[in-house]
Each structure stands twice: as structure tokens, then as C-alpha cells.
Motif scaffolding. Structure first.
Motif, PDB file in Angstrom:
ATOM      1  N   THR A  68       0.816  -1.219   0.000  1.00  0.00           N
ATOM      2  CA  THR A  68       0.000   0.000   0.000  1.00  0.00           C
ATOM      3  C   THR A  68       0.847   1.265   0.000  1.00  0.00           C
ATOM      4  O   THR A  68       0.302   2.362  -0.102  1.00  0.00           O
ATOM      5  CB  THR A  68      -0.937   0.036   1.228  1.00  0.00           C
ATOM      6  N   ASP A  69       2.155   1.132   0.089  1.00  0.00           N
ATOM      7  CA  ASP A  69       3.058   2.287   0.071  1.00  0.00           C
ATOM      8  C   ASP A  69       3.982   2.147  -1.137  1.00  0.00           C
ATOM      9  O   ASP A  69       4.931   1.360  -1.108  1.00  0.00           O
ATOM     10  CB  ASP A  69       3.873   2.332   1.367  1.00  0.00           C
ATOM     11  N   PRO A  70       3.737   2.895  -2.212  1.00  0.00           N
ATOM     12  CA  PRO A  70       4.533   2.721  -3.437  1.00  0.00           C
ATOM     13  C   PRO A  70       6.032   2.912  -3.239  1.00  0.00           C
ATOM     14  O   PRO A  70       6.830   2.137  -3.779  1.00  0.00           O
ATOM     15  CB  PRO A  70       3.957   3.786  -4.383  1.00  0.00           C
ATOM     16  N   LEU A  71       6.422   3.921  -2.473  1.00  0.00           N
ATOM     17  CA  LEU A  71       7.851   4.186  -2.309  1.00  0.00           C
ATOM     18  C   LEU A  71       8.524   3.082  -1.503  1.00  0.00           C
ATOM     19  O   LEU A  71       9.593   2.586  -1.876  1.00  0.00           O
ATOM     20  CB  LEU A  71       8.057   5.542  -1.632  1.00  0.00           C
ATOM     21  N   LEU A  72       7.908   2.677  -0.407  1.00  0.00           N
ATOM     22  CA  LEU A  72       8.467   1.593   0.401  1.00  0.00           C
ATOM     23  C   LEU A  72       8.524   0.298  -0.398  1.00  0.00           C
ATOM     24  O   LEU A  72       9.548  -0.402  -0.399  1.00  0.00           O
ATOM     25  CB  LEU A  72       7.630   1.394   1.663  1.00  0.00           C
ATOM     26  N   GLY A  73       7.442  -0.037  -1.090  1.00  0.00           N
ATOM     27  CA  GLY A  73       7.422  -1.271  -1.873  1.00  0.00           C
ATOM     28  C   GLY A  73       8.469  -1.280  -2.971  1.00  0.00           C
ATOM     29  O   GLY A  73       9.129  -2.299  -3.212  1.00  0.00           O
ATOM     30  N   SER A  74       8.660  -0.144  -3.628  1.00  0.00           N
ATOM     31  CA  SER A  74       9.625  -0.071  -4.726  1.00  0.00           C
ATOM     32  C   SER A  74      11.058  -0.164  -4.220  1.00  0.00           C
ATOM     33  O   SER A  74      11.889  -0.878  -4.796  1.00  0.00           O
ATOM     34  CB  SER A  74       9.423   1.231  -5.505  1.00  0.00           C
ATOM     35  N   VAL A  75      11.368   0.553  -3.148  1.00  0.00           N
ATOM     36  CA  VAL A  75      12.724   0.497  -2.591  1.00  0.00           C
ATOM     37  C   VAL A  75      13.031  -0.907  -2.081  1.00  0.00           C
ATOM     38  O   VAL A  75      14.133  -1.433  -2.294  1.00  0.00           O
ATOM     39  CB  VAL A  75      12.893   1.538  -1.466  1.00  0.00           C
ATOM     40  N   ARG A 111      18.850  -6.560  -5.692  1.00  0.00           N
ATOM     41  CA  ARG A 111      20.300  -6.373  -5.681  1.00  0.00           C
ATOM     42  C   ARG A 111      20.989  -7.352  -4.733  1.00  0.00           C
ATOM     43  O   ARG A 111      22.024  -7.933  -5.056  1.00  0.00           O
ATOM     44  CB  ARG A 111      20.609  -4.933  -5.280  1.00  0.00           C
ATOM     45  N   VAL A 112      20.417  -7.558  -3.549  1.00  0.00           N
ATOM     46  CA  VAL A 112      21.017  -8.459  -2.562  1.00  0.00           C
ATOM     47  C   VAL A 112      21.045  -9.894  -3.084  1.00  0.00           C
ATOM     48  O   VAL A 112      22.054 -10.599  -2.956  1.00  0.00           O
ATOM     49  CB  VAL A 112      20.249  -8.380  -1.227  1.00  0.00           C
ATOM     50  N   VAL A 113      19.942 -10.329  -3.686  1.00  0.00           N
ATOM     51  CA  VAL A 113      19.885 -11.691  -4.223  1.00  0.00           C
ATOM     52  C   VAL A 113      20.910 -11.869  -5.341  1.00  0.00           C
ATOM     53  O   VAL A 113      21.632 -12.873  -5.396  1.00  0.00           O
ATOM     54  CB  VAL A 113      18.465 -12.006  -4.733  1.00  0.00           C
ATOM     55  N   LEU A 173      23.222   2.995   0.846  1.00  0.00           N
ATOM     56  CA  LEU A 173      22.298   4.007   1.359  1.00  0.00           C
ATOM     57  C   LEU A 173      20.852   3.513   1.313  1.00  0.00           C
ATOM     58  O   LEU A 173      20.077   3.750   2.248  1.00  0.00           O
ATOM     59  CB  LEU A 173      22.438   5.294   0.551  1.00  0.00           C
ATOM     60  N   LEU A 174      20.487   2.830   0.235  1.00  0.00           N
ATOM     61  CA  LEU A 174      19.126   2.300   0.140  1.00  0.00           C
ATOM     62  C   LEU A 174      18.856   1.272   1.231  1.00  0.00           C
ATOM     63  O   LEU A 174      17.765   1.241   1.817  1.00  0.00           O
ATOM     64  CB  LEU A 174      18.903   1.662  -1.232  1.00  0.00           C
ATOM     65  N   THR A 175      19.867   0.434   1.510  1.00  0.00           N
ATOM     66  CA  THR A 175      19.668  -0.671   2.449  1.00  0.00           C
ATOM     67  C   THR A 175      19.674  -0.222   3.901  1.00  0.00           C
ATOM     68  O   THR A 175      18.814  -0.637   4.687  1.00  0.00           O
ATOM     69  CB  THR A 175      20.755  -1.745   2.232  1.00  0.00           C
ATOM     70  N   VAL A 213      19.803   3.108   5.115  1.00  0.00           N
ATOM     71  CA  VAL A 213      19.213   4.409   5.445  1.00  0.00           C
ATOM     72  C   VAL A 213      17.777   4.512   4.931  1.00  0.00           C
ATOM     73  O   VAL A 213      16.830   4.647   5.708  1.00  0.00           O
ATOM     74  CB  VAL A 213      20.063   5.573   4.882  1.00  0.00           C
ATOM     75  N   ALA A 214      17.624   4.442   3.608  1.00  0.00           N
ATOM     76  CA  ALA A 214      16.306   4.689   3.018  1.00  0.00           C
ATOM     77  C   ALA A 214      15.265   3.661   3.453  1.00  0.00           C
ATOM     78  O   ALA A 214      14.148   4.027   3.837  1.00  0.00           O
ATOM     79  CB  ALA A 214      16.423   4.705   1.491  1.00  0.00           C
ATOM     80  N   LEU A 215      15.617   2.382   3.407  1.00  0.00           N
ATOM     81  CA  LEU A 215      14.635   1.343   3.723  1.00  0.00           C
ATOM     82  C   LEU A 215      14.152   1.415   5.175  1.00  0.00           C
ATOM     83  O   LEU A 215      12.936   1.395   5.418  1.00  0.00           O
ATOM     84  CB  LEU A 215      15.216  -0.036   3.405  1.00  0.00           C
ATOM     85  N   PRO A 216      15.046   1.531   6.172  1.00  0.00           N
ATOM     86  CA  PRO A 216      14.546   1.670   7.549  1.00  0.00           C
ATOM     87  C   PRO A 216      13.718   2.937   7.765  1.00  0.00           C
ATOM     88  O   PRO A 216      12.698   2.900   8.470  1.00  0.00           O
ATOM     89  CB  PRO A 216      15.834   1.698   8.387  1.00  0.00           C
ATOM     90  N   VAL A 217      14.140   4.055   7.164  1.00  0.00           N
ATOM     91  CA  VAL A 217      13.397   5.305   7.337  1.00  0.00           C
ATOM     92  C   VAL A 217      12.004   5.192   6.730  1.00  0.00           C
ATOM     93  O   VAL A 217      11.003   5.597   7.341  1.00  0.00           O
ATOM     94  CB  VAL A 217      14.171   6.482   6.714  1.00  0.00           C
ATOM     95  N   LEU A 218      11.916   4.632   5.529  1.00  0.00           N
ATOM     96  CA  LEU A 218      10.618   4.485   4.872  1.00  0.00           C
ATOM     97  C   LEU A 218       9.713   3.512   5.622  1.00  0.00           C
ATOM     98  O   LEU A 218       8.497   3.718   5.702  1.00  0.00           O
ATOM     99  CB  LEU A 218      10.815   4.011   3.431  1.00  0.00           C
ATOM    100  N   THR A 219      10.296   2.453   6.169  1.00  0.00           N
ATOM    101  CA  THR A 219       9.503   1.497   6.948  1.00  0.00           C
ATOM    102  C   THR A 219       8.939   2.164   8.199  1.00  0.00           C
ATOM    103  O   THR A 219       7.759   1.988   8.540  1.00  0.00           O
ATOM    104  CB  THR A 219      10.368   0.286   7.345  1.00  0.00           C
TER     105      THR A 219
END
Length: 235
Positions: free
Chosen positions: A36-43, A50-52, A155-157, A159-165
Motif C-alpha cells: 500500500t506504500d509505493p515508495l516503500l514497496g519499490s525500494v 540487488r542483494v539476491v 544508502l538504500l539498504t 538508510v532509506a529502507l529503515p526510514v521508509l519502513t
């Protein structure tokens, strides 16, 4: 847990919500936040992609040679997953989100390929000479892009992902549908808004936003808004 606590008010309400959901439905909270959150889901999709890919590359799954079979395999490994991620994202959030997610996932994977082909990284257990393509000389801008990819992925992993969550958990929206139902309390029947927790027969078990308790609803219809309260940063 934070999402449920902020949305329904914390305390005993959190316990009642999880009991009403039943353990099998508890993962629906996290899933609901993501879809339900486009930015969180996309990041999250970009980070997982990338991790896989990096994990498989570290095991030698990405060939570094210049033979046709190596090129085809490398192209497939680099393109297929970002394409799939982009299609799924487009189905959930729209074509522009899907396009941006697919391109971002591809860019981060491309950086990993450059790192392994130039020998800056090598698969576990492989010698440096055997793990890269000695004849591969990427353009200077591509080398810089590969270095920037590592920074962007970090940064995505972290910083961005925890902040968006965290932001999604405190945005005041329900993690699932809010439905308008007829709720019977003793001899009194009234209309109420419920956060849907599970379904029982023809009805819905949900958190009653008016009575602040778990209720059984009948004749439910979906509502347009999922907002329950003001976001934390506006309260």
C-alpha cells in the motif's frame, strides 16, 4: 507491531487486534505496509533484487567470459529479475513506478557485473586470475558508475529502507482495507467502520474504530480512505 500500535492506539488494543487476526494472518501487517506504500514497496523490491543478485554472483553464478553462452547467461541474470520486479511494481502501483523500479534494479545489478568482470570482486573460493575477464576494459564512466552503485545500494539498504519502513508504520493509515459494516451489540445494531482483520463466513472480523474493540460485521462495503488518524509527524 509499531504499525498496529500507532494505528489503533497501543495498549490492550494491540493485543486484541493480533488475537482477532489469528497468527496465520499476522504477516498481513508487513505485507499490507509494502503493497500500500509505493515508495516503500519499490525500494524494498530494488534492495531485494540487488542483494539476491550479489549473493548469487559471490557464488560464481555470473560468468565473466566473453563467449556467446557467457554473454547470454550474464544478460539473462542481469535483465530478467529487474524486468519481473518492474512488472510486479507496475501492477501494484502503476507503470511509472514499475519503470523506475525496473531501471533502478537493473542499474544496481549492472554495477555488480562490472565489479566481477574487472576483478575488483571475485567469487568465494576462486583465484583472482580465474574469476574475471582480463580483456574487459570498461569505460571510465562505467567504472565510476559501478563505484557509485555500491554507495547507492548501501544508502538504500541501511538508510532509506529503515526510514521508509518507520514512516509507513507511523503514517496513520490502516495496513489493510477499512470497511463499513452493520455491527450488532446485544440488541442494538449500528453502522461502524472496521479495519478488516479476518473473514468469518459471510462477515468480517475487524477492529471497530468507533467502539475501539474487535467486532463482527455483516453487509460490509469497502471505503475509499484507509486513514485512521493523523500521521505522527503532523500530530
Amino acid at each position: 507491531m509499531t504499525k498496529v500500535a500507532y494505528t489503533v492506539g497501543g495498549g490492550n488494543a494491540v493485543r486484541d487486534v493480533f488475537m482477532g487476526m489469528e497468527p496465520a494472518n499476522w504477516p498481513d501487517v508487513l505485507l499490507g505496509m509494502v503493497i500500500t506504500d509505493p515508495l516503500l514497496g519499490s525500494v524494498l523490491a530494488v534492495v531485494i533484487s540487488r542483494v539476491v543478485f550479489a549473493a548469487f554472483a559471490a557464488r560464481g553464478a555470473v560468468p565473466s567470459g566473453r563467449a556467446r553462452a557467457d554473454r547470454l547467461r550474464r544478460a539473462a541474470l542481469t535483465l530478467v529479475n529487474p524486468l519481473a520486479v518492474g512488472v510486479i511494481d507496475a501492477c501494484l502501483f502503476g507503470p511509472w513506478w514499475g519503470l523506475a523500479t525496473g531501471l533502478a534494479a537493473y542499474a544496481l545489478r549492472r554495477g555488480v557485473v562490472v565489479e566481477y568482470r574487472t576483478g575488483r570482486r571475485r567469487p568465494h573460493g576462486s583465484s583472482r586470475a580465474a574469476s574475471h575477464d582480463p580483456g574487459y576494459r570498461p569505460a571510465p564512466w562505467l567504472r565510476r558508475a559501478a563505484a557509485a552503485e555500491q554507495v547507492a545500494a548501501l544508502l538504500l539498504t541501511v538508510v532509506a529502507l529503515p526510514v521508509l519502513t518507520f514512516a509507513s508504520a507511523l503514517d496513520g493509515q490502516a495496513w489493510t482495507s477499512i470497511v463499513a459494516c452493520r455491527v450488532t451489540d446485544g440488541t442494538r445494531t449500528a453502522d461502524a467502520r472496521l479495519i478488516e482483520l479476518s473473514r468469518k463466513g459471510n462477515g468480517v472480523v475487524g477492529w471497530n474504530l468507533d467502539a475501539e474493540e474487535v467486532s463482527n460485521g455483516l453487509g460490509c462495503t469497502a471505503t475509499e480512505s484507509r486513514y485512521v488518524r493523523e500521521p505522527w509527524w503532523r500530530s
